[in-house]
Write a protein that holds these residues in place. Structure first.
Motif, PDB file in Angstrom:
ATOM      1  N   ARG A 113       1.292  -1.271   0.167  1.00 35.49           N
ATOM      2  CA  ARG A 113       0.076   0.370  -0.505  1.00 35.49           C
ATOM      3  C   ARG A 113       0.706   1.639   0.143  1.00 35.49           C
ATOM      4  NH1 ARG A 113      -4.908  -0.323   3.344  1.00 35.49           N
ATOM      5  NH2 ARG A 113      -5.665   1.599   1.908  1.00 35.49           N
ATOM      6  N   GLY A 114       1.652   1.000   0.528  1.00 36.36           N
ATOM      7  CA  GLY A 114       3.061   1.937   0.594  1.00 36.36           C
ATOM      8  C   GLY A 114       3.104   2.882   0.684  1.00 36.36           C
ATOM      9  N   ALA A 115       3.943   4.588   1.563  1.00 32.84           N
ATOM     10  CA  ALA A 115       3.712   5.121   2.172  1.00 32.84           C
ATOM     11  C   ALA A 115       3.119   6.766   2.181  1.00 32.84           C
ATOM     12  CB  ALA A 115       4.747   5.314   3.468  1.00 32.84           C
ATOM     13  N   LEU A 116       2.809   7.545   3.458  1.00 31.20           N
ATOM     14  CA  LEU A 116       3.012   8.538   3.023  1.00 31.20           C
ATOM     15  C   LEU A 116       3.956   9.610   3.587  1.00 31.20           C
ATOM     16  CD1 LEU A 116      -1.448   9.238   4.159  1.00 31.20           C
ATOM     17  CD2 LEU A 116      -0.128   9.761   1.476  1.00 31.20           C
ATOM     18  N   VAL A 117       4.516  10.107   2.956  1.00 32.26           N
ATOM     19  CA  VAL A 117       5.432  10.852   3.400  1.00 32.26           C
ATOM     20  C   VAL A 117       5.904  11.883   3.600  1.00 32.26           C
ATOM     21  CG1 VAL A 117       8.351  11.254   2.685  1.00 32.26           C
ATOM     22  CG2 VAL A 117       6.772   9.826   1.468  1.00 32.26           C
ATOM     23  N   THR A 118       6.178  12.604   4.929  1.00 30.54           N
ATOM     24  CA  THR A 118       6.376  14.132   6.021  1.00 30.54           C
ATOM     25  C   THR A 118       7.617  14.647   5.838  1.00 30.54           C
ATOM     26  OG1 THR A 118       5.861  13.014   7.805  1.00 30.54           O
ATOM     27  CG2 THR A 118       3.824  14.326   5.983  1.00 30.54           C
ATOM     28  N   SER A 119       8.551  16.039   5.793  1.00 25.38           N
ATOM     29  CA  SER A 119       9.797  16.089   5.986  1.00 25.38           C
ATOM     30  C   SER A 119       9.217  17.154   6.454  1.00 25.38           C
ATOM     31  CB  SER A 119      10.414  15.972   5.600  1.00 25.38           C
ATOM     32  OG  SER A 119      10.272  17.193   3.971  1.00 25.38           O
ATOM     33  N   SER A 120      10.474  17.228   7.630  1.00 27.59           N
ATOM     34  CA  SER A 120      10.951  18.950   7.985  1.00 27.59           C
ATOM     35  C   SER A 120      11.484  19.701   7.571  1.00 27.59           C
ATOM     36  CB  SER A 120      11.738  18.674   9.376  1.00 27.59           C
ATOM     37  OG  SER A 120      12.666  18.291   8.337  1.00 27.59           O
ATOM     38  N   GLY A 121      11.738  19.133   6.164  1.00 29.26           N
ATOM     39  CA  GLY A 121      12.489  20.225   4.984  1.00 29.26           C
ATOM     40  C   GLY A 121      11.123  19.980   3.461  1.00 29.26           C
ATOM     41  N   ARG A 143      14.122  15.164  -9.842  1.00 28.00           N
ATOM     42  CA  ARG A 143      13.149  15.208  -9.287  1.00 28.00           C
ATOM     43  C   ARG A 143      14.073  14.295  -7.929  1.00 28.00           C
ATOM     44  NH1 ARG A 143      10.244  10.073 -10.664  1.00 28.00           N
ATOM     45  NH2 ARG A 143      11.069   9.912 -12.698  1.00 28.00           N
ATOM     46  N   HIS A 144      14.155  14.884  -6.965  1.00 30.56           N
ATOM     47  CA  HIS A 144      13.969  14.475  -5.965  1.00 30.56           C
ATOM     48  C   HIS A 144      14.132  15.373  -4.275  1.00 30.56           C
ATOM     49  CE1 HIS A 144      17.255  17.536  -7.261  1.00 30.56           C
ATOM     50  NE2 HIS A 144      17.496  17.597  -5.316  1.00 30.56           N
ATOM     51  N   TRP A 145      14.537  14.437  -3.720  1.00 32.24           N
ATOM     52  CA  TRP A 145      14.013  15.871  -2.227  1.00 32.24           C
ATOM     53  C   TRP A 145      15.450  16.316  -1.843  1.00 32.24           C
ATOM     54  CZ3 TRP A 145      15.308  14.360   3.113  1.00 32.24           C
ATOM     55  CH2 TRP A 145      15.035  14.863   4.470  1.00 32.24           C
ATOM     56  N   SER A 146      15.454  18.058  -2.420  1.00 27.65           N
ATOM     57  CA  SER A 146      16.152  18.701  -1.996  1.00 27.65           C
ATOM     58  C   SER A 146      16.047  19.770  -0.712  1.00 27.65           C
ATOM     59  CB  SER A 146      16.063  19.846  -3.064  1.00 27.65           C
ATOM     60  OG  SER A 146      17.151  20.488  -2.886  1.00 27.65           O
ATOM     61  N   ALA A 147      16.820  19.498   0.478  1.00 32.80           N
ATOM     62  CA  ALA A 147      16.036  19.674   1.725  1.00 32.80           C
ATOM     63  C   ALA A 147      17.077  20.890   2.750  1.00 32.80           C
ATOM     64  CB  ALA A 147      16.052  18.551   2.429  1.00 32.80           C
ATOM     65  N   GLY A 148      18.455  21.487   1.183  1.00 33.56           N
ATOM     66  CA  GLY A 148      18.245  22.703   1.917  1.00 33.56           C
ATOM     67  C   GLY A 148      19.592  21.568   3.227  1.00 33.56           C
ATOM     68  N   ALA A 149      20.033  22.083   4.307  1.00 33.66           N
ATOM     69  CA  ALA A 149      21.264  22.336   5.248  1.00 33.66           C
ATOM     70  C   ALA A 149      20.256  21.235   6.380  1.00 33.66           C
ATOM     71  CB  ALA A 149      21.451  23.382   6.495  1.00 33.66           C
ATOM     72  N   ALA A 150      21.134  19.707   6.683  1.00 33.48           N
ATOM     73  CA  ALA A 150      20.914  18.959   7.945  1.00 33.48           C
ATOM     74  C   ALA A 150      20.412  20.135   9.000  1.00 33.48           C
ATOM     75  CB  ALA A 150      21.943  18.266   7.774  1.00 33.48           C
ATOM     76  N   LYS A 152      17.323  16.894   9.312  1.00 35.92           N
ATOM     77  CA  LYS A 152      16.614  17.484   8.551  1.00 35.92           C
ATOM     78  C   LYS A 152      15.573  15.547   9.008  1.00 35.92           C
ATOM     79  CE  LYS A 152      15.354  21.471   6.306  1.00 35.92           C
ATOM     80  NZ  LYS A 152      16.849  22.058   6.844  1.00 35.92           N
ATOM     81  N   THR A 153      14.466  15.469   8.828  1.00 36.78           N
ATOM     82  CA  THR A 153      13.931  14.349   8.923  1.00 36.78           C
ATOM     83  C   THR A 153      13.100  14.287   8.118  1.00 36.78           C
ATOM     84  OG1 THR A 153      12.483  15.296  10.236  1.00 36.78           O
ATOM     85  CG2 THR A 153      14.066  14.572  11.631  1.00 36.78           C
ATOM     86  N   VAL A 223       8.045   5.922  10.700  1.00 37.73           N
ATOM     87  CA  VAL A 223       8.792   5.680  11.136  1.00 37.73           C
ATOM     88  C   VAL A 223       9.493   6.581  10.321  1.00 37.73           C
ATOM     89  CG1 VAL A 223       9.570   2.536  10.957  1.00 37.73           C
ATOM     90  CG2 VAL A 223       9.959   4.474   8.568  1.00 37.73           C
ATOM     91  N   ARG A 224      10.994   6.730  10.502  1.00 34.22           N
ATOM     92  CA  ARG A 224      12.027   8.564  10.697  1.00 34.22           C
ATOM     93  C   ARG A 224      13.539   8.111  10.067  1.00 34.22           C
ATOM     94  NH1 ARG A 224      12.113  13.166  15.249  1.00 34.22           N
ATOM     95  NH2 ARG A 224      12.859  12.550  16.316  1.00 34.22           N
ATOM     96  N   LEU A 225      13.505   8.595   8.951  1.00 32.01           N
ATOM     97  CA  LEU A 225      14.870   8.616   8.642  1.00 32.01           C
ATOM     98  C   LEU A 225      15.494  10.103   8.981  1.00 32.01           C
ATOM     99  CD1 LEU A 225      17.397   7.268   7.561  1.00 32.01           C
ATOM    100  CD2 LEU A 225      16.759   8.851   4.877  1.00 32.01           C
ATOM    101  N   ASN A 226      15.652  10.361  10.940  1.00 30.93           N
ATOM    102  CA  ASN A 226      16.583  11.208  10.917  1.00 30.93           C
ATOM    103  C   ASN A 226      18.157  11.606  11.174  1.00 30.93           C
ATOM    104  OD1 ASN A 226      16.373  13.642  13.202  1.00 30.93           O
ATOM    105  ND2 ASN A 226      17.285  12.498  14.729  1.00 30.93           N
ATOM    106  N   ILE A 227      18.020  12.102  10.316  1.00 30.38           N
ATOM    107  CA  ILE A 227      19.601  13.400   9.497  1.00 30.38           C
ATOM    108  C   ILE A 227      20.305  14.189  10.087  1.00 30.38           C
ATOM    109  CG2 ILE A 227      20.555  13.602   7.277  1.00 30.38           C
ATOM    110  CD1 ILE A 227      18.243  12.732   5.892  1.00 30.38           C
ATOM    111  N   THR A 228      21.238  14.160  11.597  1.00 28.60           N
ATOM    112  CA  THR A 228      21.461  15.068  11.670  1.00 28.60           C
ATOM    113  C   THR A 228      22.831  16.213  10.988  1.00 28.60           C
ATOM    114  OG1 THR A 228      22.996  13.279  13.082  1.00 28.60           O
ATOM    115  CG2 THR A 228      21.342  13.469  13.906  1.00 28.60           C
TER     116      THR A 228
END
Length: 520
Positions: A113-121, A143-150, A152-153, A223-228
């Protein structure tokens, strides 16, 4: 309840029970047999359902033999076939007979069914976080996620919990933009708990995919990927994230379904699929419709043998009335999106060639065909409100450019594995088919002057795929074309024992703009 729920319902419809189709009736009574489908143990066979008196019918299968009798007014719920008999104004008499075919259940070769994705970026737009779950196998600078500086989650919300055993990250399109230090975390209902920690991962090639193992998997629905820390102090980007329940398994974060149809003989392998995706910034919620020539459990969705797609069904993130119709060879979908009608066809045609001449006569039909160059993912053209000729029923396929595959809403596969477009009209003209192209008869001749029959009934014409060879490839199974004179959406047109649902060409309701779907 929404576009993802609709896809899960289609999966259940195909795989929980077999199909039932080809209903015919002969007799005196004018009652009906409705609600028919296969059961959990259906096989390829013919059922004869014969009146013993006005209220009792015998049920016999060509393979199953005699089964329990059926009673008028009581649902029949066997494991081989299911239906309901309803009496009419004229009672059934002994010898009245319904005949019905069944085929086995479809098989879900892949279901996520997949996931819904949110981010702090950025969470939306061309560089929004949705881009990390679109099935990319290689990096894509557009076509990618470009989030600025870490720091970010990236957060992934699933409809049901599972234990992540392995995850993969496809790094940035530039080496230095990839993540360096992070934790993979699960939500336990009150706090985030660490599943995996990685530190100083610096040796990224541009767009490289790195795979990581979770040593102690724990089930979680969030779940989340917490990139420090990033490898670049100012810029962080990720092309894709895969979350897997097993090593080298299916990416559970990407919505993907692959079904194998059994054929009406129970001995075929007909492979079709769908992928649900969304973009919040332009408010669209779509399916991509796909067909395949084989299945390999180890391969990603877009790398499956003979993958063909880029036809879409635009839907809603809210309630959707729908109709599903299937046998062992194909499935049709009609979805009501507000006041408009979206249609899809996945599976075999009724071919005019023998199985020896064309052993795999598969076709795809969708409601959106967006042209030779696929638009960027935040293009508003993916939305159900697209009012151009890119958005039409597959039977009414229209191309602003002839002989270009992805301008057509109807595609069929050649013997050599290539795909061909078929058109019913050209820039809204139904009487100008280019004789060098594939076309859909009789719409390519126009139906503007076609009247209803003298007795008030509607003549139903098969939707035939033809080309200039000349060859008539076959027809869409259970799909007819008819005049729209005096016709309203969802009118039921009865032919013999079976109803046909009148469906407009999205919102268009001229005489040329209706199809009928056999509810059988």
């Amino acid at each position: 309840s929404d576009y993802r729920d609709l896809l899960e319902r289609l999966n259940t419809f195909l795989t929980a029970t077999g199909s039932a189709f080809g209903l015919t009736y002969a007799g005196t009574g004018n009652g009906t047999l409705t609600g028919y489908k296969g059961g959990s143990a259906s096989v390829a066979e013919v059922f004869t359902i014969t009146a013993l008196n006005s209220t009792t019918f015998s049920v016999a299968g060509s393979v199953s033999g005699a089964l329990a009798n059926a009673t008028v007014g009581t649902p029949y719920t066997g494991t081989r076939v299911q239906f309901t008999l309803t009496g009419g104004g004229t009672a059934f008499v002994a010898g009245d007979v319904f005949v019905l075919n069944t085929a086995p259940r479809w098989t879900a070769r892949r279901q996520s069914r997949g996931a819904l994705v949110t981010s702090s970026g950025p969470s939306s737009g061309q560089y929004g976080c949705d881009n990390v779950i679109d099935g990319k196998a290689v990096g894509d600078s557009s076509r990618h996620w470009s989030a600025g500086a870490a720091p970010k989650t990236l957060q992934f919300d699933f409809t049901s919990a599972f234990a992540i055993a392995e995850y993969a990250i496809m790094g940035g399109y530039t080496q230095s933009y990839s993540p360096r230090t992070w934790t993979l975390e699960r939500w336990d209902g009150s706090a985030w708990q660490t599943l995996d920690t990685r530190t100083n991962i610096t040796n990224w090639a541009p767009g490289e995919t790195k795979v990581f193992t979770v040593s102690s998997p724990v089930s979680a629905a969030r779940v989340r990927l917490n990139i420090t820390v990033g490898n670049d102090a100012a810029s962080l980007n990720i092309n894709a994230v895969h979350l897997r329940a097993t090593a080298s398994g299916v990416d559970q974060a990407m919505s993907q379904y692959i079904w194998e149809g059994p054929g009406n003989d129970g001995n075929s392998a007909i492979l079709v699929g769908a992928h649900a995706f969304q973009r919040l910034d332009v408010d669209y919620y779509d399916w991509e419709l796909c067909a395949f020539s084989g299945f390999d459990a180890a391969l990603p969705f877009y790398s499956q043998p003979g993958y063909h797609g880029r036809l879409w069904l635009p839907l809603l993130n809210s309630s959707i009335p729908y109709w599903f119709v299937a046998d062992g060879r194909h499935v049709k979908v009609v979805a009501k999106v507000g006041t408009q009608y979206e249609t899809a066809y996945l599976g075999f045609l009724e071919p005019y060639f023998t199985p020896q001449q064309v052993p795999y006569p598969i076709a795809l039909g969708g409601s959106l065909a967006l042209g030779a160059t696929q638009p960027v993912w935040n293009d508003i053209g993916y939305r159900y409100s697209n009012a151009t000729n890119q958005h039409r029923a597959f039977t009414h396929s229209d191309g602003n450019t002839w002989n270009t595959l992805y301008y057509a809403q109807a595609h069929a596969r050649r013997l050599d594995g290539t795909w061909v477009p078929f058109f019913a009209s050209h820039t809204d003209s139904f009487t100008s088919p280019d004789i060098a192209q594939g076309w859909i008869w009789p719409l390519s001749e126009g139906m503007t002057n076609l009247e209803v029959c003298i007795d008030g009934s509607y003549a139903l014409f098969p939707a035939v795929l033809s080309d200039s060879t000349p060859n008539h490839w076959g027809q869409f199974s259970g799909v007819s074309l008819l005049t729209g004179q005096g016709l309203s959406a969802e009118t039921l047109i009865r032919v013999g024992a079976v109803d046909h649902l009148a469906v407009p060409n999205i919102t268009r309701i001229d005489r040329n703009d209706f199809l009928a779907v056999r509810l059988d």
